[in-house]
Design an enzyme around this catalytic site. Sequence first.
Site, PDB file in Angstrom:
ATOM      1  N   GLU A 191     -46.368 -25.132  -0.754  1.00 15.20           N
ATOM      2  CA  GLU A 191     -45.607 -25.773   0.316  1.00 15.20           C
ATOM      3  C   GLU A 191     -44.096 -25.543   0.254  1.00 15.20           C
ATOM      4  O   GLU A 191     -43.444 -25.543   1.297  1.00 15.20           O
ATOM      5  CB  GLU A 191     -45.879 -27.293   0.294  1.00 15.20           C
ATOM      6  CG  GLU A 191     -47.323 -27.675   0.582  1.00 15.20           C
ATOM      7  CD  GLU A 191     -47.746 -27.357   2.013  1.00 15.20           C
ATOM      8  OE1 GLU A 191     -46.877 -27.364   2.896  1.00 15.20           O
ATOM      9  OE2 GLU A 191     -48.939 -27.101   2.230  1.00 15.20           O
ATOM     10  N   SER A 471     -79.716 -86.387   7.509  1.00 18.42           N
ATOM     11  CA  SER A 471     -80.101 -87.132   6.304  1.00 18.42           C
ATOM     12  C   SER A 471     -79.551 -86.578   4.999  1.00 18.42           C
ATOM     13  O   SER A 471     -79.746 -87.199   3.946  1.00 18.42           O
ATOM     14  CB  SER A 471     -81.634 -87.186   6.209  1.00 18.42           C
ATOM     15  OG  SER A 471     -82.162 -87.933   7.282  1.00 18.42           O
TER      16      SER A 471
END
Length: 769
Positions: A191, A471
Amino acid sequence: MSKKPRKKTSKNNKAKLARRKKWRSLLWKLALIFVVLFAGFTLYLDSVIQSKFKENRWQLPARVYAQSLELANGKSMTPTRLRQELELLGYRKVVKATRQGDYENYQNSFFIYIREFQFWDSLQEPLPVSFSIKSGRIANLKNRDTGESLQMARLDPLLIGQFHPNRLEDRILVHLDNIPEHLKQALLAVEDRDFYQHSGVSVKAVARAVWHNITSDGRAQGGSTITQQLVKNYFLTNERTLWRKFKEAIMSVILEVRYEKDDILQAYFNEVYFGQDGGRAIHGVGLASQYFFDKRARDLTPAQSALLVGMLKSPTGYNPRRNKEAALQRRNQVLKIMYDQKHLTEREYKQQRETTLSVVSKPSLKLSRVPAFMDLVRRQLQKSYSEAELKSEGLRIFTTLDPVMQRYTEEKVQSTLDGIERSKGIEEDSLQTAVIITSSETGNILALVGDRHAGRAGFNRAIDAKRQIGSVIKPYVVLAALENNEDYNLATILSDEELSIKQRDGTLWQPRNYDRRYHGQVPLFVALMKSYNIAMARLGQEVGIDTVAEFIEQAGVEEEVRALDALPLGVLELTPIELAGLYQSLASGGLKIKPSAITAVTDNQGSLLERFPIDSERIASELNTYLVKAGMQLVVEKGTARYLHKQNPFTNFAGKTGTTNDLKDSWFAGFSGEHLAVVWVGRDDNKEANITGSSAALPVFTDIFNGVPTESLKLGYDDNIEWQLVDPETGFIAGDGCSDAIEVPFIRGTAPEETANCQAEAEEGILGF
């Protein structure tokens, strides 16, 4: 005649000189304006670079981990459970485990090469361990390389989610010192060969690119330096305009002036893009090396480094999982460049060129889809951290989730609800559910389901579905009675006869039992076991509704509990996670413990930011809690939840079913010695579902714990507790002939003094017949 032309010429020259002077003045002014504007523009770009690059260069998502599996001698474990964990973590079963993430398994013997991981409390170095599983427990845990016995070893935890920034980028930051030299050489060779010589923009590279583009066969070559690429990726867009290139060049020079070359190179390695993992963008060599090779960047080989550098030209075109041939060709091209520039010897070049791509087929960084649990984690974190901190600071969040239990729970929820709908003729996919499983001792949340369909995000029923609980509240009515009046015990007689209570508006409230019958005088433990509404409503009146409401608040309900006459029957509305918090005080022996999903939080470097210890407060005595737990065991063994006992006869559970009016909501809350779970089943539209606690929520709970190993609930021995056989009809101590007698605990000295004469009653019944 000869003088007149000279005068005209003189006048013309003066005019020309005046015009030139004006133009020079204008040009100087324009030049000055340009210099001022350029300087201002440069200063602006400099401020942009400094503000974004100096302190917080990247938005790092918070990473959320499940609990790690601990290996220790004597710990309960099955080979199947362990294999499931290893599969979720992406460990590879091999013949010879030689690298991190490998494991061997021969019948009940295991060798695992544990991966390195930075936990919140310490660094787990790579560790080769061996052990066996005997009689359901780990034995002979040791370091395979040294033979040294080990007290404990931890597997690296599963990554279950992330809080992403808006761009859904992900990266693992790496320091330049942890990037291998051959990876740096490969990048510079391909690069930017003159990276350490230019000042941000390379005239030589631009000229070389122009010459290549003129003389080549149409394949374009770029002249951008690494600095320019970093500027474009980090600060700018990909638009192809001269203005963007101009800004790029100026910013590149500024960046080179402001920062060292190594800082720029390190930033580049952490910024570069390597493709997508679904909706997540893979950035930086740290994440890419784990995603493609399941290893840290510093452990990359030259060939792997060459592959990553080669991908930068086209992350999609050279993706090794999708385009193997193209990726291999590109990797070898990079290796050749490295060889030509003498970064590899001829032997190294040939050796690396002959290697395979060595890309793992299943990346270990794949996320587990647990949206409901992630929602809970986010809410708990928002008390201490802002949304910006969660999305950008790279926090590492360690949670309590058991990934194997979570996956199994999700599977069972779906299959069980499908079966309930088929057997009851209920519309397909109309029932919804929420499930929460915690550690019964610590309150750590081990599994959480907010939707019957695994992985579906949206309405989180586990946290947000507020429903009447029915319950399941009754054990707390009993506990309130025991705590507030020493005259109560499990054999106290309650009236289950017709009851009318006048309301404030003048109307009468008349509670009814589910079976629409009256049961006369019943012992308290039978009223709980059979879930008799009238007896429990009467107990609430005797204790005092205000007292019951206040006790329930103290036990873990954070909102105000209204002192309604129907409170003992469950008119209270709670979410599943709130009910789990309430029940935690029963499972833990009378300690209020708020369920938690988080263990610790660190910064992105592993430094501890916050610890989440268990916070407990006693709300009831151990002895009274002991009695209620025993009563709830009877609910499972002989009462409304006996289906659970039939399916799991060798594991003791305590629990309570719950059903609301019009059969809209089905609840079951229960616990073993190790786990507590709350299950809700109902419809999102709150219409009648024709289900009870026993017919929907209880089967879901049962099917989950048919496959989840758990320790039996053991009440244990206490000097202050005595057990007596009690006649369930009279509540007296069972005498001769009481074949249905039930063993019931009492605080020492409070057991009934009367003895039931069941034999005489039986003879009387025969004569009467």
